[in-house]
Design a protein around this motif. Structure first.
Motif, PDB file in Angstrom:
ATOM      1  N   LEU A 184      36.523 -51.728  52.756  1.00  0.00           N
ATOM      2  CA  LEU A 184      37.442 -52.724  52.197  1.00  0.00           C
ATOM      3  C   LEU A 184      36.805 -53.451  51.018  1.00  0.00           C
ATOM      4  CD1 LEU A 184      38.925 -54.145  55.507  1.00  0.00           C
ATOM      5  CD2 LEU A 184      40.113 -52.725  53.825  1.00  0.00           C
ATOM      6  N   ALA A 185      35.497 -53.696  51.103  1.00  0.00           N
ATOM      7  CA  ALA A 185      34.793 -54.357  49.998  1.00  0.00           C
ATOM      8  C   ALA A 185      34.811 -53.497  48.743  1.00  0.00           C
ATOM      9  CB  ALA A 185      33.353 -54.678  50.406  1.00  0.00           C
ATOM     10  N   VAL A 186      34.649 -52.182  48.892  1.00  0.00           N
ATOM     11  CA  VAL A 186      34.700 -51.273  47.746  1.00  0.00           C
ATOM     12  C   VAL A 186      36.094 -51.305  47.124  1.00  0.00           C
ATOM     13  CG1 VAL A 186      34.526 -48.867  46.981  1.00  0.00           C
ATOM     14  CG2 VAL A 186      32.875 -49.783  48.636  1.00  0.00           C
ATOM     15  N   ILE A 187      37.118 -51.283  47.968  1.00  0.00           N
ATOM     16  CA  ILE A 187      38.498 -51.309  47.476  1.00  0.00           C
ATOM     17  C   ILE A 187      38.761 -52.613  46.724  1.00  0.00           C
ATOM     18  CG2 ILE A 187      40.923 -51.354  48.191  1.00  0.00           C
ATOM     19  CD1 ILE A 187      39.912 -49.586  50.643  1.00  0.00           C
ATOM     20  N   ARG A 188      38.352 -53.732  47.296  1.00  0.00           N
ATOM     21  CA  ARG A 188      38.543 -55.028  46.623  1.00  0.00           C
ATOM     22  C   ARG A 188      37.791 -55.071  45.301  1.00  0.00           C
ATOM     23  NH1 ARG A 188      38.058 -57.235  51.997  1.00  0.00           N
ATOM     24  NH2 ARG A 188      40.092 -57.982  52.654  1.00  0.00           N
ATOM     25  N   TYR A 189      36.591 -54.515  45.282  1.00  0.00           N
ATOM     26  CA  TYR A 189      35.775 -54.496  44.072  1.00  0.00           C
ATOM     27  C   TYR A 189      36.496 -53.767  42.933  1.00  0.00           C
ATOM     28  CZ  TYR A 189      31.710 -53.829  41.054  1.00  0.00           C
ATOM     29  OH  TYR A 189      30.847 -53.825  39.991  1.00  0.00           O
ATOM     30  N   MET A 190      37.185 -52.697  43.286  1.00  0.00           N
ATOM     31  CA  MET A 190      37.850 -51.891  42.264  1.00  0.00           C
ATOM     32  C   MET A 190      39.173 -52.488  41.791  1.00  0.00           C
ATOM     33  SD  MET A 190      35.922 -49.530  41.261  1.00  0.00           S
ATOM     34  CE  MET A 190      37.112 -48.693  40.213  1.00  0.00           C
ATOM     35  N   LEU A 191      39.819 -53.326  42.587  1.00  0.00           N
ATOM     36  CA  LEU A 191      41.102 -53.916  42.187  1.00  0.00           C
ATOM     37  C   LEU A 191      40.948 -54.690  40.884  1.00  0.00           C
ATOM     38  CD1 LEU A 191      42.594 -55.266  45.530  1.00  0.00           C
ATOM     39  CD2 LEU A 191      43.527 -53.462  44.095  1.00  0.00           C
ATOM     40  N   GLY A 192      41.603 -54.241  39.853  1.00  0.00           N
ATOM     41  CA  GLY A 192      41.580 -54.934  38.575  1.00  0.00           C
ATOM     42  C   GLY A 192      40.266 -54.865  37.821  1.00  0.00           C
ATOM     43  N   ASN A 193      39.331 -54.073  38.283  1.00  0.00           N
ATOM     44  CA  ASN A 193      38.033 -53.963  37.622  1.00  0.00           C
ATOM     45  C   ASN A 193      38.197 -53.244  36.288  1.00  0.00           C
ATOM     46  OD1 ASN A 193      35.374 -53.091  36.875  1.00  0.00           O
ATOM     47  ND2 ASN A 193      34.737 -53.592  38.944  1.00  0.00           N
ATOM     48  N   THR A 194      37.739 -53.859  35.226  1.00  0.00           N
ATOM     49  CA  THR A 194      37.863 -53.261  33.891  1.00  0.00           C
ATOM     50  C   THR A 194      36.533 -52.744  33.358  1.00  0.00           C
ATOM     51  OG1 THR A 194      37.568 -55.419  32.829  1.00  0.00           O
ATOM     52  CG2 THR A 194      39.834 -54.719  33.300  1.00  0.00           C
ATOM     53  N   GLU A 195      35.488 -52.776  34.176  1.00  0.00           N
ATOM     54  CA  GLU A 195      34.158 -52.365  33.722  1.00  0.00           C
ATOM     55  C   GLU A 195      33.904 -50.863  33.822  1.00  0.00           C
ATOM     56  OE1 GLU A 195      31.360 -54.614  35.981  1.00  0.00           O
ATOM     57  OE2 GLU A 195      31.888 -56.496  35.023  1.00  0.00           O
ATOM     58  N   HIS A 196      34.764 -50.117  34.509  1.00  0.00           N
ATOM     59  CA  HIS A 196      34.562 -48.685  34.710  1.00  0.00           C
ATOM     60  C   HIS A 196      33.201 -48.431  35.377  1.00  0.00           C
ATOM     61  CE1 HIS A 196      37.309 -49.163  31.293  1.00  0.00           C
ATOM     62  NE2 HIS A 196      37.957 -48.140  31.825  1.00  0.00           N
ATOM     63  N   PRO A 197      32.964 -49.035  36.543  1.00  0.00           N
ATOM     64  CA  PRO A 197      31.649 -48.922  37.172  1.00  0.00           C
ATOM     65  C   PRO A 197      31.385 -47.536  37.757  1.00  0.00           C
ATOM     66  CG  PRO A 197      33.167 -49.977  38.667  1.00  0.00           C
ATOM     67  CD  PRO A 197      33.899 -49.798  37.359  1.00  0.00           C
ATOM     68  N   SER A 198      30.115 -47.232  37.902  1.00  0.00           N
ATOM     69  CA  SER A 198      29.700 -46.024  38.610  1.00  0.00           C
ATOM     70  C   SER A 198      29.577 -46.371  40.090  1.00  0.00           C
ATOM     71  CB  SER A 198      28.347 -45.535  38.087  1.00  0.00           C
ATOM     72  OG  SER A 198      27.337 -46.478  38.411  1.00  0.00           O
ATOM     73  N   ALA A 199      29.517 -45.362  40.933  1.00  0.00           N
ATOM     74  CA  ALA A 199      29.322 -45.592  42.367  1.00  0.00           C
ATOM     75  C   ALA A 199      27.988 -46.300  42.591  1.00  0.00           C
ATOM     76  CB  ALA A 199      29.376 -44.275  43.130  1.00  0.00           C
ATOM     77  N   GLN A 249      40.776 -43.230  38.927  1.00  0.00           N
ATOM     78  CA  GLN A 249      40.474 -41.936  38.313  1.00  0.00           C
ATOM     79  C   GLN A 249      38.990 -41.896  37.989  1.00  0.00           C
ATOM     80  OE1 GLN A 249      41.952 -41.164  34.314  1.00  0.00           O
ATOM     81  NE2 GLN A 249      42.552 -43.311  34.116  1.00  0.00           N
ATOM     82  N   SER A 250      38.421 -40.721  38.102  1.00  0.00           N
ATOM     83  CA  SER A 250      37.007 -40.570  37.771  1.00  0.00           C
ATOM     84  C   SER A 250      36.881 -40.219  36.300  1.00  0.00           C
ATOM     85  CB  SER A 250      36.354 -39.504  38.646  1.00  0.00           C
ATOM     86  OG  SER A 250      37.006 -38.271  38.495  1.00  0.00           O
ATOM     87  N   LEU A 251      35.844 -40.753  35.693  1.00  0.00           N
ATOM     88  CA  LEU A 251      35.574 -40.524  34.269  1.00  0.00           C
ATOM     89  C   LEU A 251      34.263 -39.765  34.143  1.00  0.00           C
ATOM     90  CD1 LEU A 251      36.324 -44.113  32.912  1.00  0.00           C
ATOM     91  CD2 LEU A 251      37.911 -42.213  33.192  1.00  0.00           C
ATOM     92  N   HIS A 252      34.321 -38.618  33.529  1.00  0.00           N
ATOM     93  CA  HIS A 252      33.132 -37.792  33.350  1.00  0.00           C
ATOM     94  C   HIS A 252      32.650 -37.929  31.904  1.00  0.00           C
ATOM     95  CE1 HIS A 252      33.756 -35.893  37.289  1.00  0.00           C
ATOM     96  NE2 HIS A 252      35.025 -36.158  37.024  1.00  0.00           N
ATOM     97  N   GLY A 302      26.783 -48.860  21.050  1.00  0.00           N
ATOM     98  CA  GLY A 302      26.045 -50.084  20.762  1.00  0.00           C
ATOM     99  C   GLY A 302      25.831 -50.945  21.991  1.00  0.00           C
ATOM    100  N   CYS A 303      26.914 -51.211  22.736  1.00  0.00           N
ATOM    101  CA  CYS A 303      26.812 -52.112  23.892  1.00  0.00           C
ATOM    102  C   CYS A 303      26.817 -51.369  25.223  1.00  0.00           C
ATOM    103  CB  CYS A 303      27.931 -53.144  23.872  1.00  0.00           C
ATOM    104  SG  CYS A 303      29.580 -52.471  24.147  1.00  0.00           S
ATOM    105  N   GLY A 304      27.203 -50.099  25.211  1.00  0.00           N
ATOM    106  CA  GLY A 304      27.214 -49.304  26.433  1.00  0.00           C
ATOM    107  C   GLY A 304      28.450 -49.483  27.304  1.00  0.00           C
ATOM    108  N   ASN A 305      29.434 -50.214  26.815  1.00  0.00           N
ATOM    109  CA  ASN A 305      30.654 -50.448  27.591  1.00  0.00           C
ATOM    110  C   ASN A 305      31.668 -49.334  27.345  1.00  0.00           C
ATOM    111  OD1 ASN A 305      29.744 -52.856  28.706  1.00  0.00           O
ATOM    112  ND2 ASN A 305      30.556 -54.065  27.016  1.00  0.00           N
ATOM    113  N   ILE A 306      32.565 -49.173  28.329  1.00  0.00           N
ATOM    114  CA  ILE A 306      33.672 -48.231  28.228  1.00  0.00           C
ATOM    115  C   ILE A 306      34.945 -49.080  28.163  1.00  0.00           C
ATOM    116  CG2 ILE A 306      34.950 -46.371  29.349  1.00  0.00           C
ATOM    117  CD1 ILE A 306      32.290 -45.763  30.890  1.00  0.00           C
TER     118      ILE A 306
END
Length: 106
Positions: free
Chosen positions: A23-38, A71-74, A96-100
């Motif tokens: 549930l914590a993983v699901i909450r973490y992803m809700l609205g997350n705009t950082e495109h995090p890795s696992a 969705q997964s980003l490769h 430059g900043c490493g963001n997606i």
């Protein structure tokens, strides 16, 4: 990603057991705009859930992808990033900043 409650219902219908860590993983992803890795998700959530395993994070993301909630980003060879925005769009990686960044179609 749809609402938390709708996501939970979809996962339950797939027979996915919902633990506090998942549930914590699901909450973490809700609205997350950082495109995090696992790995990033695991590192951040382990502060609150010390027993959280990397496989739990990875498998939860896989199940979210299966029900079309992320969705997964490769983009990189070494790891996969995850995006909860499933509407059609493209991604811009800034060297430059490493963001997606999401680039939405109009």
């Amino acid at each position: 990603m749809i609402s938390f409650e709708e996501t939970i219902q979809k996962l339950r219908s797939e027979g996915f057991k919902l633990t506090p860590q998942r549930l914590a993983v699901i909450r973490y992803m809700l609205g997350n705009t950082e495109h995090p890795s696992a790995l990033k998700i695991h590192k951040e959530l382990r502060r609150r859930y010390p027993t959280l395993s990397f496989s739990t994070v990875y498998n939860t993301l896989g199940m979210l992808e299966k029900i079309a909630e992320v969705q997964s980003l490769h983009i990189f060879d070494d790891y996969i990033n995850y995006d909860p925005t499933i509407d059609p769009h493209i991604h811009l990686y800034c060297k430059g900043c490493g963001n997606i960044y999401d680039i939405m179609f109009e």
